[in-house]
Scaffold this motif. Structure first.
Motif, PDB file in Angstrom:
ATOM      1  N   SER A 249       0.812  -1.215   0.000  1.00  0.00           N
ATOM      2  CA  SER A 249       0.000   0.000   0.000  1.00  0.00           C
ATOM      3  C   SER A 249       0.845   1.264   0.000  1.00  0.00           C
ATOM      4  O   SER A 249       0.347   2.349  -0.277  1.00  0.00           O
ATOM      5  CB  SER A 249      -0.920   0.018   1.226  1.00  0.00           C
ATOM      6  OG  SER A 249      -0.149  -0.074   2.421  1.00  0.00           O
ATOM      7  N   ARG A 250       2.150   1.102   0.309  1.00  0.00           N
ATOM      8  CA  ARG A 250       3.010   2.283   0.371  1.00  0.00           C
ATOM      9  C   ARG A 250       4.427   1.900  -0.054  1.00  0.00           C
ATOM     10  O   ARG A 250       4.953   0.853   0.326  1.00  0.00           O
ATOM     11  CB  ARG A 250       3.013   2.848   1.793  1.00  0.00           C
ATOM     12  CG  ARG A 250       3.847   4.100   1.972  1.00  0.00           C
ATOM     13  CD  ARG A 250       3.584   4.754   3.325  1.00  0.00           C
ATOM     14  NE  ARG A 250       3.696   3.783   4.418  1.00  0.00           N
ATOM     15  CZ  ARG A 250       3.429   4.079   5.690  1.00  0.00           C
ATOM     16  NH1 ARG A 250       2.995   5.294   6.010  1.00  0.00           N
ATOM     17  NH2 ARG A 250       3.559   3.159   6.619  1.00  0.00           N
ATOM     18  N   VAL A 251       5.031   2.773  -0.877  1.00  0.00           N
ATOM     19  CA  VAL A 251       6.389   2.551  -1.363  1.00  0.00           C
ATOM     20  C   VAL A 251       7.209   3.812  -1.096  1.00  0.00           C
ATOM     21  O   VAL A 251       6.848   4.903  -1.549  1.00  0.00           O
ATOM     22  CB  VAL A 251       6.412   2.234  -2.875  1.00  0.00           C
ATOM     23  CG1 VAL A 251       7.859   2.089  -3.371  1.00  0.00           C
ATOM     24  CG2 VAL A 251       5.612   0.984  -3.181  1.00  0.00           C
ATOM     25  N   PHE A 252       8.290   3.660  -0.339  1.00  0.00           N
ATOM     26  CA  PHE A 252       9.244   4.748  -0.159  1.00  0.00           C
ATOM     27  C   PHE A 252      10.388   4.556  -1.155  1.00  0.00           C
ATOM     28  O   PHE A 252      10.888   3.439  -1.337  1.00  0.00           O
ATOM     29  CB  PHE A 252       9.805   4.765   1.265  1.00  0.00           C
ATOM     30  CG  PHE A 252       8.853   5.269   2.305  1.00  0.00           C
ATOM     31  CD1 PHE A 252       8.592   6.627   2.416  1.00  0.00           C
ATOM     32  CD2 PHE A 252       8.209   4.390   3.170  1.00  0.00           C
ATOM     33  CE1 PHE A 252       7.714   7.105   3.383  1.00  0.00           C
ATOM     34  CE2 PHE A 252       7.329   4.861   4.127  1.00  0.00           C
ATOM     35  CZ  PHE A 252       7.075   6.225   4.233  1.00  0.00           C
ATOM     36  N   ILE A 253      10.803   5.662  -1.770  1.00  0.00           N
ATOM     37  CA  ILE A 253      11.944   5.643  -2.689  1.00  0.00           C
ATOM     38  C   ILE A 253      12.974   6.592  -2.105  1.00  0.00           C
ATOM     39  O   ILE A 253      12.731   7.802  -1.984  1.00  0.00           O
ATOM     40  CB  ILE A 253      11.541   6.087  -4.103  1.00  0.00           C
ATOM     41  CG1 ILE A 253      10.445   5.163  -4.659  1.00  0.00           C
ATOM     42  CG2 ILE A 253      12.736   6.094  -5.040  1.00  0.00           C
ATOM     43  CD1 ILE A 253       9.311   5.891  -5.305  1.00  0.00           C
ATOM     44  N   VAL A 254      14.133   6.053  -1.710  1.00  0.00           N
ATOM     45  CA  VAL A 254      15.167   6.871  -1.080  1.00  0.00           C
ATOM     46  C   VAL A 254      16.479   6.692  -1.828  1.00  0.00           C
ATOM     47  O   VAL A 254      16.709   5.676  -2.485  1.00  0.00           O
ATOM     48  CB  VAL A 254      15.347   6.514   0.412  1.00  0.00           C
ATOM     49  CG1 VAL A 254      14.040   6.706   1.177  1.00  0.00           C
ATOM     50  CG2 VAL A 254      15.851   5.088   0.583  1.00  0.00           C
ATOM     51  N   GLU A 255      17.351   7.689  -1.706  1.00  0.00           N
ATOM     52  CA  GLU A 255      18.608   7.648  -2.443  1.00  0.00           C
ATOM     53  C   GLU A 255      19.703   6.897  -1.694  1.00  0.00           C
ATOM     54  O   GLU A 255      20.425   6.106  -2.265  1.00  0.00           O
ATOM     55  CB  GLU A 255      19.074   9.079  -2.755  1.00  0.00           C
ATOM     56  CG  GLU A 255      18.343   9.706  -3.926  1.00  0.00           C
ATOM     57  CD  GLU A 255      18.365   8.797  -5.145  1.00  0.00           C
ATOM     58  OE1 GLU A 255      19.463   8.437  -5.599  1.00  0.00           O
ATOM     59  OE2 GLU A 255      17.304   8.424  -5.629  1.00  0.00           O
ATOM     60  N   ASN A 256      19.828   7.149  -0.413  1.00  0.00           N
ATOM     61  CA  ASN A 256      20.955   6.603   0.327  1.00  0.00           C
ATOM     62  C   ASN A 256      20.662   5.200   0.837  1.00  0.00           C
ATOM     63  O   ASN A 256      19.583   4.943   1.376  1.00  0.00           O
ATOM     64  CB  ASN A 256      21.292   7.534   1.493  1.00  0.00           C
ATOM     65  CG  ASN A 256      22.520   7.084   2.254  1.00  0.00           C
ATOM     66  OD1 ASN A 256      22.420   6.350   3.219  1.00  0.00           O
ATOM     67  ND2 ASN A 256      23.692   7.510   1.797  1.00  0.00           N
ATOM     68  N   LEU A 257      21.612   4.300   0.676  1.00  0.00           N
ATOM     69  CA  LEU A 257      21.425   2.915   1.110  1.00  0.00           C
ATOM     70  C   LEU A 257      21.199   2.824   2.614  1.00  0.00           C
ATOM     71  O   LEU A 257      20.274   2.143   3.077  1.00  0.00           O
ATOM     72  CB  LEU A 257      22.640   2.081   0.717  1.00  0.00           C
ATOM     73  CG  LEU A 257      22.654   0.634   1.230  1.00  0.00           C
ATOM     74  CD1 LEU A 257      21.474  -0.151   0.684  1.00  0.00           C
ATOM     75  CD2 LEU A 257      23.985  -0.031   0.873  1.00  0.00           C
ATOM     76  N   GLN A 258      22.023   3.509   3.383  1.00  0.00           N
ATOM     77  CA  GLN A 258      21.894   3.413   4.830  1.00  0.00           C
ATOM     78  C   GLN A 258      20.578   4.004   5.327  1.00  0.00           C
ATOM     79  O   GLN A 258      20.031   3.547   6.343  1.00  0.00           O
ATOM     80  CB  GLN A 258      23.083   4.088   5.512  1.00  0.00           C
ATOM     81  CG  GLN A 258      24.399   3.373   5.241  1.00  0.00           C
ATOM     82  CD  GLN A 258      25.571   3.971   5.984  1.00  0.00           C
ATOM     83  OE1 GLN A 258      25.424   4.422   7.114  1.00  0.00           O
ATOM     84  NE2 GLN A 258      26.731   3.983   5.345  1.00  0.00           N
ATOM     85  N   THR A 259      20.067   5.001   4.624  1.00  0.00           N
ATOM     86  CA  THR A 259      18.749   5.530   4.963  1.00  0.00           C
ATOM     87  C   THR A 259      17.697   4.440   4.827  1.00  0.00           C
ATOM     88  O   THR A 259      16.857   4.239   5.706  1.00  0.00           O
ATOM     89  CB  THR A 259      18.393   6.720   4.055  1.00  0.00           C
ATOM     90  OG1 THR A 259      19.363   7.756   4.238  1.00  0.00           O
ATOM     91  CG2 THR A 259      17.009   7.258   4.373  1.00  0.00           C
ATOM     92  N   GLY A 260      17.749   3.716   3.702  1.00  0.00           N
ATOM     93  CA  GLY A 260      16.784   2.644   3.490  1.00  0.00           C
ATOM     94  C   GLY A 260      16.926   1.521   4.495  1.00  0.00           C
ATOM     95  O   GLY A 260      15.926   0.942   4.944  1.00  0.00           O
TER      96      GLY A 260
END
Length: 387
Positions: A249-260
């Motif tokens: 139901s929800r997808v986050f798209i982040v740039e930094n690997l450690q953030t994810g």
């Protein structure tokens, strides 16, 4: 009164501006500002001007009398009332680009570019104009690199649908690093040879098979993990992830690997990491279409450029933590963005996003400022993510 050094500087500027179009032999390399033979006026002074600086005129004449160089020097006889008969340098006549190259110290580069241009356009006449913008390739590439370019073009034109991986090509000296840095050049040349006008990527143009594109993704819902064998942290080819048909139901798209990697469990949620400008792959994940998609990138010009690109594939994509308040409240964590994105604006940004992008681009708060997403305190982040 132009001296040889001044003529040289004028010809350096002319060569810099015109050398690409001069590569094409014949009348097509003549423009309004350059016609062959090229005449450079040396600036004969008037008698009044000569009377004011007789020593300067004498030195100018002597310099040209002693000059020995490329081109034909045209002299002009003048009869002045006060100074009598004078023979003065009037024009320097150059027969073609090779003469200009000699004056500017570019002879070796010019000759190399001409030889290679003639060779490559004899093989593929359609490149006659298109390859001129790659003058530096023709002039400066080593023999080995130039031969690889030629061999690569020869092979992919002869084998347009090989469906091979690049490393499978039977071309001497070809390796992944070399090819990666020249895909744009090769794409442009192949497209020109084939007469394509619409945009195609390197692999489509060359009939090659791209390497499987791995996507790093974490599944933050235990129930969803159970359905895929308990896997929670995946790095898999795009096609394999697309086939999973996840109920998210929800997808986050982040740039930094450690953030994810820092994301805690969330119901119905996945986080996709480190796509960079390859956000076009999101459109090929069928299960993403019904989910709420949220992009969180760095607060710099490239972060907003990626967001804009992603919205062309996911029109309802939202951004988070990419606002002025977040940026300005973390001044102590700013670093420098080495090179800003070239665009002045991005059409798919919201007004608020564009205002922040414009402020960063125009150095409103500082020179080339950048707030990397992973630097933001997680308690601050969490309050924004759960809204």
């Amino acid at each position: 009164m132009k001296l040889p050094d001044e003529v040289r500087q004028e010809l350096i500027r002319r060569f810099q501006n015109k050398h690409r179009e001069w590569l094409v032999p014949g009348p097509s390399n003549e423009t309004e500002n350059t016609r062959w033979p090229l005449e450079i006026n040396l600036g004969i002074p008037t008698e009044v001007a000569a009377l004011k600086q007789p020593e300067g005129v004498r030195a100018w004449v002597t310099t040209w009398q002693n000059w020995r160089g490329v081109g034909t020097l045209i002299w002009n006889d003048r009869r002045w009332r006060s100074l009598g008969a004078q023979r003065l340098p009037d024009k320097l006549v150059l027969q073609g680009p090779a003469d200009v190259a000699s004056w500017t110290g570019e002879t070796a580069r010019w000759e190399c570019a001409c030889i290679r241009h003639a060779e490559i356009t004899t093989r593929w006449p359609s490149l006659a104009l298109g390859i001129t913008r790659y003058f530096d390739v023709l002039a400066d590439y080593s023999d080995a690199d130039y031969k690889r370019i030629y061999a690569m073009l020869d092979w992919v034109i002869a084998n347009p649908n090989s469906n091979l991986y690049p490393r499978q090509l039977p071309i001497a000296g070809l390796d992944s690093k070399w090819l990666e840095g020249r895909k744009g050049l090769l794409s442009d040349l192949v497209a020109t040879i084939k007469g394509y006008t619409s945009e195609r990527d390197f692999f489509q143009l060359c009939g090659l098979k791209p390497l499987p594109y791995p996507i790093r993704m974490r599944v933050l819902d235990q129930e969803i993990r159970n359905k895929i064998g308990g896997l929670g942290d995946l790095s898999a080819p795009l096609d394999e992830l697309a086939a999973l048909n996840l109920s998210v139901s929800r997808v986050f798209i982040v740039e930094n690997l450690q953030t994810g990697l820092a994301f805690p469990d969330m119901l119905g949620t996945v986080v996709i990491m480190r796509l960079g400008y390859n956000v076009d792959v999101l459109a090929r994940l069928p299960w993403i279409a019904k989910a709420r998609c949220i992009y969180w990138g760095d607060l710099d010009t490239h972060g907003f450029a990626i967001l804009n690109r992603a919205r062309s594939y996911l029109p309802n994509l939202q951004s988070v933590l990419m606002d002025e308040e977040t940026l300005l409240s973390h001044r102590t964590l700013w670093v420098k963005e080495k090179q800003q994105h070239a665009a002045e604006a991005h059409p798919l940004l919201t007004d608020a996003e564009q205002a922040v992008y414009g402020g960063i681009k125009q150095h409103q708060w500082g020179q080339n400022i950048r707030l990397e997403q992973e630097r933001i305190a997680w308690d601050y982040v969490w309050n924004s993510l759960i809204t």
